[in-house]
Design an enzyme around this catalytic site. Structure first.
Site, PDB file in Angstrom:
ATOM      1  N   ASP A  16       0.821  -1.224   0.000  1.00  0.00           N
ATOM      2  CA  ASP A  16       0.000   0.000   0.000  1.00  0.00           C
ATOM      3  C   ASP A  16       0.850   1.266   0.000  1.00  0.00           C
ATOM      4  O   ASP A  16       0.419   2.310   0.495  1.00  0.00           O
ATOM      5  CB  ASP A  16      -0.951   0.027   1.211  1.00  0.00           C
ATOM      6  CG  ASP A  16      -1.781  -1.237   1.326  1.00  0.00           C
ATOM      7  OD1 ASP A  16      -2.439  -1.584   0.334  1.00  0.00           O
ATOM      8  OD2 ASP A  16      -1.754  -1.874   2.395  1.00  0.00           O
ATOM      9  N   LYS A  19       2.492   2.163  -4.991  1.00  0.00           N
ATOM     10  CA  LYS A  19       3.210   1.647  -6.164  1.00  0.00           C
ATOM     11  C   LYS A  19       2.415   1.847  -7.446  1.00  0.00           C
ATOM     12  O   LYS A  19       2.986   2.027  -8.520  1.00  0.00           O
ATOM     13  CB  LYS A  19       3.505   0.150  -5.988  1.00  0.00           C
ATOM     14  CG  LYS A  19       4.438  -0.180  -4.834  1.00  0.00           C
ATOM     15  CD  LYS A  19       4.753  -1.664  -4.788  1.00  0.00           C
ATOM     16  CE  LYS A  19       3.547  -2.545  -4.541  1.00  0.00           C
ATOM     17  NZ  LYS A  19       2.883  -2.270  -3.240  1.00  0.00           N
ATOM     18  N   GLY A  43      -4.497  -4.253  -4.677  1.00  0.00           N
ATOM     19  CA  GLY A  43      -5.099  -3.206  -5.492  1.00  0.00           C
ATOM     20  C   GLY A  43      -4.148  -2.053  -5.722  1.00  0.00           C
ATOM     21  O   GLY A  43      -3.504  -1.576  -4.789  1.00  0.00           O
ATOM     22  N   HIS A  44      -4.025  -1.625  -6.971  1.00  0.00           N
ATOM     23  CA  HIS A  44      -3.237  -0.454  -7.303  1.00  0.00           C
ATOM     24  C   HIS A  44      -4.180   0.640  -7.776  1.00  0.00           C
ATOM     25  O   HIS A  44      -4.955   0.434  -8.713  1.00  0.00           O
ATOM     26  CB  HIS A  44      -2.218  -0.776  -8.403  1.00  0.00           C
ATOM     27  CG  HIS A  44      -1.071  -1.587  -7.925  1.00  0.00           C
ATOM     28  ND1 HIS A  44      -0.112  -2.117  -8.763  1.00  0.00           N
ATOM     29  CD2 HIS A  44      -0.709  -1.976  -6.677  1.00  0.00           C
ATOM     30  CE1 HIS A  44       0.783  -2.786  -8.043  1.00  0.00           C
ATOM     31  NE2 HIS A  44       0.437  -2.706  -6.786  1.00  0.00           N
ATOM     32  N   GLN A 227       1.936  -6.156  -3.071  1.00  0.00           N
ATOM     33  CA  GLN A 227       2.177  -6.140  -1.627  1.00  0.00           C
ATOM     34  C   GLN A 227       3.518  -5.471  -1.321  1.00  0.00           C
ATOM     35  O   GLN A 227       3.908  -4.553  -2.025  1.00  0.00           O
ATOM     36  CB  GLN A 227       2.117  -7.566  -1.049  1.00  0.00           C
ATOM     37  CG  GLN A 227       0.722  -8.139  -0.950  1.00  0.00           C
ATOM     38  CD  GLN A 227       0.313  -8.949  -2.164  1.00  0.00           C
ATOM     39  OE1 GLN A 227       1.124  -9.504  -2.871  1.00  0.00           O
ATOM     40  NE2 GLN A 227      -0.972  -9.021  -2.415  1.00  0.00           N
TER      41      GLN A 227
END
Length: 448
Positions: A16, A19, A43-44, A227
């Site tokens: 988180d 990225k 999730g990005h 991650q």
């Protein structure tokens, strides 16, 4: 023939770190972006002209024209989640057909993986890991146990039918005996996934060949991590980790390129620190300051919506991350979240049982014994949001960043001062290195 230049972008703490935005910004200078680990539990979030994209499986490079996106063999693929994400991208006008590729060797998440994980996580007496219950862990278990189903097998309908029948027989029995779960219907599952296989087939290829060919042709390739380092299955805060290799070494395992093909590692960290789920977090804040950072930083999971735990920058952790990843450049995100603080404590060392230590504990119980040694730095009390030049940052903010660089041994390459693409600072030396990669991309595109 000159080979293309490569970079791995990794999370330097517990994930988180932002990225998604960084990969999106950098992808302008790369021909290919390849995701190498994790599943749709990661999730990005990318914001382009005020529009918010949340990508769970598809690499952020897909949002850049002229940049191909690859889902590598190290990723576990939920076919339903993948097709839903593809449909959303098409609806948004993003070119995915002919631009997005899935490894034929990636392992497939099936409904029984979710059933097992959900039941296991909620079982009485079990230490909760804080998983997303999306079947990620059980899929990697089946992969390691040599009983998994790969994407190439998904497209072989005879093999798929036989695999689902055998797996459901086994998983239903286990889930009923251990968790009293309702059984899954193998015939229904086969019908659904046989149809899904047809829709996924156009995206499937040997992505290791694609990536190695791109590098050999002089194209620049970026490897996108999921991650963060401290969630790595081997090097993280075990057992409170993910089930894949989140460190830079995972880029090699998860895509099929050689270790010698990796040129540089870019670590991404916030100007503070966060963690989602259970597990140790030495610098965690439990007061109103932590609440304010969470609120101002919008610290809620992109996939789950879970509130993130917030704390101060942990330099021992970043030094460890730099060591196991070989980090050469550091990207600092969310600097603007700290704008209003009068002073900023930074963890500069650990003590365990009163003794200073340079090592990150391996034993879970030792994390509970850690006493953080803090150094308090002055805040800058000046807005930094939207600043795009390093020299225009407040002097005290630059000193804060330079202190992080000295303590971690990695050079500051970029600073994010907001969620938008344009709210980004490039340090001159890093920009010059990126320019050489962009030149390689232009030459490779000219040849194609």
């Amino acid at each position: 023939m000159q080979k293309g230049k490569t970079a791995v972008v990794i999370g330097a703490q517990w994930g988180d770190e932002g990225k998604g935005k960084i990969v999106d910004v950098l992808s302008e200078r790369f021909s290919v972006v390849a995701r190498y680990a994790g599943g749709h539990n990661a999730g990005h979030t990318v914001i382009i002209n005020g529009k918010r994209f949340v990508l769970q499986l598809v690499p952020c490079g897909v949002l850049r024209q002229g940049c191909r996106a690859v889902i590598g063999n190290g990723v576990v693929l939920d076919p339903m989640a993948f097709l839903k994400e593809v449909a959303a991208l098409r609806h948004a006008g993003i070119q995915v057909d002919g631009n997005l590729f899935v490894s034929n060797r990636a392992h497939v998440i099936l409904p029984y993986h979710r059933m097992i994980e959900l039941a296991s996580e909620n079982a009485p007496g079990r230490v909760k890991i804080g998983t997303t219950s999306r079947g990620i862990g059980p899929t990697y278990e089946d992969k390691a146990g040599r009983r998994g189903l790969r994407v190439v097998d998904l497209c072989d309908l005879d093999l798929l039918k036989k695999h689902i029948e055998n797996a459901c027989r086994e998983k239903n029995m286990i889930a009923h005996a251990l968790f009293n779960s309702e059984p899954l219907d193998p015939d229904k599952m086969y019908t659904e996934y046989a149809e899904v296989a047809k829709k996924i087939a156009p995206f499937v290829c040997d992505t290791a060949v694609l990536l190695n060919r791109a590098i050999n042709e002089g194209q620049s390739v970026m490897f996108e991590g999921a991650q963060g380092t401290m969630l790595d299955i081997d090097h993280g805060t075990y057992p409170f980790v993910t089930s894949s290799s989140a460190t830079s070494g995972g880029a090699v395992i998860g895509t099929g390129v050689a270790p010698t093909a990796i040129d540089r590692v870019i670590g991404v960290t916030k100007a503070y620190c966060t963690r989602v789920g259970e597990g140790p977090f030495p610098t965690e804040l439990f007061d109103s300051v932590g609440d304010e950072i969470r609120k101002k930083g919008n610290e809620f999971g992109a996939v789950t919506g879970r509130p993130r735990r917030c704390g101060w920058v942990d330099l021992p952790l970043l030094r460890y991350s730099g060591m196991v990843n070989g980090t050469s450049w550091l990207v600092i995100t969310k600097l603007d979240v700290l704008d209003e603080l009068k002073e900023i404590p930074v963890c500069v060392g650990y003590k365990v049982n009163g003794k200073a230590t340079d090592e990150i504990p391996a034993e879970a119980s030792d994390w509970e014994k850690i006493e953080c040694v803090y150094r308090t730095l002055p805040g800058w009390n000046t807005p930094t949001k939207g600043i795009t030049e390093y020299a225009k940052l407040p002097k005290v903010a630059r000193e804060y960043l330079e202190f992080m660089a000295r303590e971690t041994g990695a050079r500051i390459g970029m600073v994010s001062t907001g969620p938008g693409r344009e709210e980004t600072i490039f340090v001159d030396e890093f920009l010059a290195e990126l320019q050489s990669m962009e030149d390689g991309k232009s030459q490779a595109q000219a040849k194609r």
